[in-house]
Design a protein around this motif. Structure first.
Motif, PDB file in Angstrom:
ATOM      1  N   ASP A 140       0.827  -1.215   0.000  1.00  0.00           N
ATOM      2  CA  ASP A 140       0.000   0.000   0.000  1.00  0.00           C
ATOM      3  C   ASP A 140       0.858   1.260   0.000  1.00  0.00           C
ATOM      4  O   ASP A 140       0.587   2.204  -0.742  1.00  0.00           O
ATOM      5  N   ARG A 141       1.889   1.285   0.854  1.00  0.00           N
ATOM      6  CA  ARG A 141       2.759   2.463   0.879  1.00  0.00           C
ATOM      7  C   ARG A 141       3.530   2.591  -0.433  1.00  0.00           C
ATOM      8  O   ARG A 141       3.810   3.690  -0.887  1.00  0.00           O
ATOM      9  N   SER A 142       3.867   1.476  -1.021  1.00  0.00           N
ATOM     10  CA  SER A 142       4.565   1.509  -2.303  1.00  0.00           C
ATOM     11  C   SER A 142       3.699   2.188  -3.359  1.00  0.00           C
ATOM     12  O   SER A 142       4.172   3.050  -4.104  1.00  0.00           O
ATOM     13  N   ARG A 143       2.428   1.817  -3.404  1.00  0.00           N
ATOM     14  CA  ARG A 143       1.515   2.455  -4.363  1.00  0.00           C
ATOM     15  C   ARG A 143       1.312   3.930  -4.020  1.00  0.00           C
ATOM     16  O   ARG A 143       1.321   4.788  -4.895  1.00  0.00           O
ATOM     17  N   GLN A 144       1.120   4.216  -2.743  1.00  0.00           N
ATOM     18  CA  GLN A 144       0.898   5.593  -2.294  1.00  0.00           C
ATOM     19  C   GLN A 144       2.087   6.481  -2.644  1.00  0.00           C
ATOM     20  O   GLN A 144       1.920   7.625  -3.035  1.00  0.00           O
ATOM     21  N   GLY A 145       3.291   5.959  -2.513  1.00  0.00           N
ATOM     22  CA  GLY A 145       4.492   6.769  -2.689  1.00  0.00           C
ATOM     23  C   GLY A 145       5.160   6.649  -4.043  1.00  0.00           C
ATOM     24  O   GLY A 145       6.269   7.162  -4.222  1.00  0.00           O
ATOM     25  N   TYR A 146       4.502   6.009  -4.995  1.00  0.00           N
ATOM     26  CA  TYR A 146       5.155   5.766  -6.285  1.00  0.00           C
ATOM     27  C   TYR A 146       5.759   7.037  -6.881  1.00  0.00           C
ATOM     28  O   TYR A 146       6.947   7.076  -7.207  1.00  0.00           O
ATOM     29  N   TRP A 147       4.968   8.088  -7.023  1.00  0.00           N
ATOM     30  CA  TRP A 147       5.471   9.317  -7.667  1.00  0.00           C
ATOM     31  C   TRP A 147       6.461  10.047  -6.783  1.00  0.00           C
ATOM     32  O   TRP A 147       7.427  10.646  -7.276  1.00  0.00           O
ATOM     33  N   LEU A 148       6.271  10.000  -5.477  1.00  0.00           N
ATOM     34  CA  LEU A 148       7.241  10.584  -4.546  1.00  0.00           C
ATOM     35  C   LEU A 148       8.590   9.902  -4.720  1.00  0.00           C
ATOM     36  O   LEU A 148       9.631  10.559  -4.830  1.00  0.00           O
ATOM     37  N   ASN A 149       8.584   8.592  -4.793  1.00  0.00           N
ATOM     38  CA  ASN A 149       9.828   7.846  -4.951  1.00  0.00           C
ATOM     39  C   ASN A 149      10.449   8.074  -6.329  1.00  0.00           C
ATOM     40  O   ASN A 149      11.678   8.144  -6.448  1.00  0.00           O
ATOM     41  N   GLN A 150       9.614   8.215  -7.347  1.00  0.00           N
ATOM     42  CA  GLN A 150      10.137   8.519  -8.679  1.00  0.00           C
ATOM     43  C   GLN A 150      10.831   9.880  -8.679  1.00  0.00           C
ATOM     44  O   GLN A 150      11.894  10.055  -9.281  1.00  0.00           O
TER      45      GLN A 150
END
Length: 132
Positions: free
Chosen positions: A20-30
């Motif tokens: 869930d956090r991975s999906r939530q933070g996808y663009w932040l991490n990109q």
């Protein structure tokens, strides 16, 4: 995106990087990983808002970047290995970043880690704190 509550949300001071956090933070991490390249760093130096706008981050995520709110970045889906790129952009070494996230000085953090890490006593679950 609203995360579903998880049993491990009761771990104090920890934001588990799950699916869930991975999906939530996808663009932040990109965005953070874009700082690995000089082109991304220069774009962020030149115009931080424009650089962030290239990624579909939430306003909360953008504000956490502006504030360099390291723990909030993790709470909003940031992966520590990616968000540390923002720290490196600011000239912060990982040990100092971890100390700041723990609310400790660099020397105190280093000593704690050399001595075996944080004691689990009273730090296993947030609900333990309610009993004291």
């Amino acid at each position: 995106m609203t995360r579903k509550a998880k049993e491990y949300d009761d771990i104090p001071g920890t934001f588990v990087f799950d699916a869930d956090r991975s999906r939530q933070g996808y663009w932040l991490n990109q965005f953070c990983i874009s700082l690995s390249k000089e082109e991304g760093r220069q774009a962020f130096r030149d115009d931080p808002e424009k650089a962030m706008s290239k990624f579909k981050m939430t306003e909360e995520q953008k504000q956490a970047i502006r504030d360099r709110d390291w723990n909030r970045l993790l709470e909003l889906g940031g992966n520590i290995y990616y968000t540390s790129k923002l720290g490196a952009f600011d000239g912060i070494v990982f040990q100092d970043l971890a100390a700041m996230m723990s609310g400790m000085s660099r020397d105190d953090y280093r000593k704690m880690m050399v001595d075996g890490g944080r004691s689990p006593e009273g730090n296993r679950y947030k609900s333990e704190w309610e009993k004291k």
